[in-house]
Write a protein that holds these residues in place. Structure first.
Motif, PDB file in Angstrom:
ATOM      1  N   UNK A   1      -5.310  -0.212  -5.249  1.00  0.00           N
ATOM      2  CA  UNK A   1      -5.062  -0.517  -3.833  1.00  0.00           C
ATOM      3  C   UNK A   1      -6.355  -0.575  -3.004  1.00  0.00           C
ATOM      4  N   UNK A   2      -7.444  -0.783  -3.703  1.00  0.00           N
ATOM      5  CA  UNK A   2      -8.722  -0.912  -2.989  1.00  0.00           C
ATOM      6  C   UNK A   2      -8.760  -2.209  -2.152  1.00  0.00           C
ATOM      7  N   UNK A   3      -8.087  -3.245  -2.632  1.00  0.00           N
ATOM      8  CA  UNK A   3      -8.035  -4.520  -1.879  1.00  0.00           C
ATOM      9  C   UNK A   3      -7.342  -4.308  -0.533  1.00  0.00           C
TER      10      UNK A   3
ATOM     11  N   UNK B   1       1.238  -7.390 -12.578  1.00  0.00           N
ATOM     12  CA  UNK B   1       2.168  -7.225 -11.451  1.00  0.00           C
ATOM     13  C   UNK B   1       1.406  -7.222 -10.106  1.00  0.00           C
ATOM     14  N   UNK B   2       0.204  -6.612 -10.113  1.00  0.00           N
ATOM     15  CA  UNK B   2      -0.624  -6.596  -8.887  1.00  0.00           C
ATOM     16  C   UNK B   2      -1.034  -8.017  -8.505  1.00  0.00           C
ATOM     17  N   UNK B   3      -1.476  -8.768  -9.526  1.00  0.00           N
ATOM     18  CA  UNK B   3      -1.912 -10.160  -9.296  1.00  0.00           C
ATOM     19  C   UNK B   3      -0.755 -10.981  -8.738  1.00  0.00           C
ATOM     20  N   UNK B   4       0.429 -10.741  -9.283  1.00  0.00           N
ATOM     21  CA  UNK B   4       1.623 -11.470  -8.835  1.00  0.00           C
ATOM     22  C   UNK B   4       1.917 -11.174  -7.361  1.00  0.00           C
ATOM     23  N   UNK B   5       1.843  -9.894  -6.993  1.00  0.00           N
ATOM     24  CA  UNK B   5       2.096  -9.523  -5.589  1.00  0.00           C
ATOM     25  C   UNK B   5       1.033 -10.097  -4.663  1.00  0.00           C
ATOM     26  N   UNK B   6      -0.231 -10.016  -5.089  1.00  0.00           N
ATOM     27  CA  UNK B   6      -1.304 -10.576  -4.255  1.00  0.00           C
ATOM     28  C   UNK B   6      -1.140 -12.085  -4.106  1.00  0.00           C
ATOM     29  N   UNK B   7      -0.730 -12.737  -5.208  1.00  0.00           N
ATOM     30  CA  UNK B   7      -0.521 -14.194  -5.164  1.00  0.00           C
ATOM     31  C   UNK B   7       0.583 -14.543  -4.170  1.00  0.00           C
ATOM     32  N   UNK B   8       1.604 -13.674  -4.108  1.00  0.00           N
ATOM     33  CA  UNK B   8       2.676 -13.910  -3.136  1.00  0.00           C
ATOM     34  C   UNK B   8       2.178 -13.688  -1.716  1.00  0.00           C
TER      35      UNK B   8
ATOM     36  N   UNK C   1      -9.014  -3.480 -13.953  1.00  0.00           N
ATOM     37  CA  UNK C   1      -8.508  -2.528 -12.955  1.00  0.00           C
ATOM     38  C   UNK C   1      -7.125  -2.929 -12.432  1.00  0.00           C
ATOM     39  N   UNK C   2      -6.887  -4.254 -12.386  1.00  0.00           N
ATOM     40  CA  UNK C   2      -5.601  -4.721 -11.868  1.00  0.00           C
ATOM     41  C   UNK C   2      -4.671  -5.096 -13.011  1.00  0.00           C
TER      42      UNK C   2
ATOM     43  N   UNK D   1       0.841  -1.206   0.000  1.00  0.00           N
ATOM     44  CA  UNK D   1       0.000   0.000   0.000  1.00  0.00           C
ATOM     45  C   UNK D   1       0.876   1.257   0.000  1.00  0.00           C
ATOM     46  N   UNK D   2       1.911   1.250   0.855  1.00  0.00           N
ATOM     47  CA  UNK D   2       2.815   2.399   0.957  1.00  0.00           C
ATOM     48  C   UNK D   2       3.530   2.629  -0.376  1.00  0.00           C
ATOM     49  N   UNK D   3       4.000   1.538  -0.981  1.00  0.00           N
ATOM     50  CA  UNK D   3       4.703   1.657  -2.280  1.00  0.00           C
ATOM     51  C   UNK D   3       3.763   2.254  -3.329  1.00  0.00           C
ATOM     52  N   UNK D   4       2.519   1.764  -3.354  1.00  0.00           N
ATOM     53  CA  UNK D   4       1.553   2.240  -4.349  1.00  0.00           C
ATOM     54  C   UNK D   4       1.219   3.720  -4.132  1.00  0.00           C
TER      55      UNK D   4
END
Lengths: 244, 64
Positions: free
Chosen positions: A48-50, A116-123, A112-113, A35-38
């Protein structure tokens, strides 16, 4: 005699709650960093709504639940209250987990995503999920719970996997049914193929995991029995020596 | 400490670990660990076990 069909083992529940509580802490920290990075990078709010949903919903649930029992988050308590606190944190972990999973689905398809977002969330959800699975297998927490339960457990797994596989097939291959405004029957083959491709390996791998977990749990019991037997023998020897 | 009284009561009731586990709604391994003294059950589980074995809490879990 009343027989319970579904296994609700308090030993497994307690251990699982502890693991999920750790998962929540990990997810909260990683989501905060993301969130901070975004925010720093000035990325659009849809991406970053998630994170915002995870923080607000899980924190509101945590505050309400903790206040219901008058428990403070950073205070040490007796075992009973500690267990309640762990249970609340584990539920927060599950809330975050499902928000991320559903959020990914909902936000990915309208675009919307980004990948790269999906990859981070998957991690964020994948690493703790993998750790919990392997820990559960190693420590005998992922089990059938007996030979009779194994049969019903396998049936249950087959039904759940089938539903999941059909859902996956429709999600990934549904677009093949209707393309350019026309219906294509070959799309069904795609859906079935994708469902089988995902469902069969999942079913057999999960079966293998639970069988291994069962073996590890049995080994744990045998070791505990052997240790208890050794201690018992030692105590008996000491008692006989005391009598002499 | 090994819970021999629970094991004896279970055998007296002609129940296997798996049968007792099914009655009280836990896994066979949990019953094994309780009998081996490697897991401390909650009071609710203790009561369920006592009911299934037709014993009192004192009979099975009170350590003198």
């Amino acid at each position: 005699m009343k027989k319970s069909k579904k296994i609700r083992d308090e030993r497994i529940e307690k251990a699982s709650n502890k693991l999920s509580a750790y998962m929540y802490i990990y997810m909260l920290i990683t989501l905060m960093v993301l969130f901070a990075i975004k925010l720093v990078k000035g990325i659009s709010p849809e991406r970053y709504i998630i994170e915002i949903l995870c923080f607000t919903i899980s924190c509101i649930y945590m505050i309400i639940s903790l206040s219901k029992y008058s428990i403070k988050l950073f205070t040490k308590y007796d075992d009973e209250l500690k267990e309640i606190k762990t249970k609340i944190l584990s539920k927060c972990g599950m809330i975050c987990f499902w928000i991320i999973i559903l959020g990914e689905f909902v936000l990915l398809f309208p675009g919307y995503l980004q990948t790269i977002d999906i990859l981070f969330y998957a991690l964020i959800w994948g690493i703790p999920a993998l750790c919990i699975t392997f820990y559960s297998i190693k420590h005998g927490l992922l089990i059938w719970g007996g030979t009779k339960r194994k049969a019903s457990g396998k049936n249950d797994l087959a039904i759940r996997t089938s539903i999941g596989a059909i859902f996956y097939g429709i999600l990934m291959g549904g677009s093949k049914l209707y393309s350019a405004g026309t219906f294509h029957a070959s799309g069904f083959i795609w859906i079935i193929g994708l469902a089988l491709g995902w469902g069969l390996p999942f079913y057999f791998i999960f079966n293998l995991f639970v069988n291994q977990g069962e073996k590890n749990a049995d080994r744990q019991v045998k070791e505990a029995e052997r240790e208890a037997g050794i201690i018992h023998e030692k105590q008996a020897n000491e008692n006989s020596q005391d009598r002499k | 400490m090994k819970n021999k009284r629970m094991k004896i009561a279970r055998i007296e009731n002609d129940l296997s670990q798996e049968q007792l586990a099914e009655i009280v709604g836990v896994s066979r391994q949990t019953i094994g660990l309780i009998e081996a003294g490697n897991y401390n059950p909650s009071i609710n589980l203790c009561i369920s076990i006592c009911k299934a074995l037709h014993k009192t809490l004192n009979d099975i879990f009170w350590d003198e």
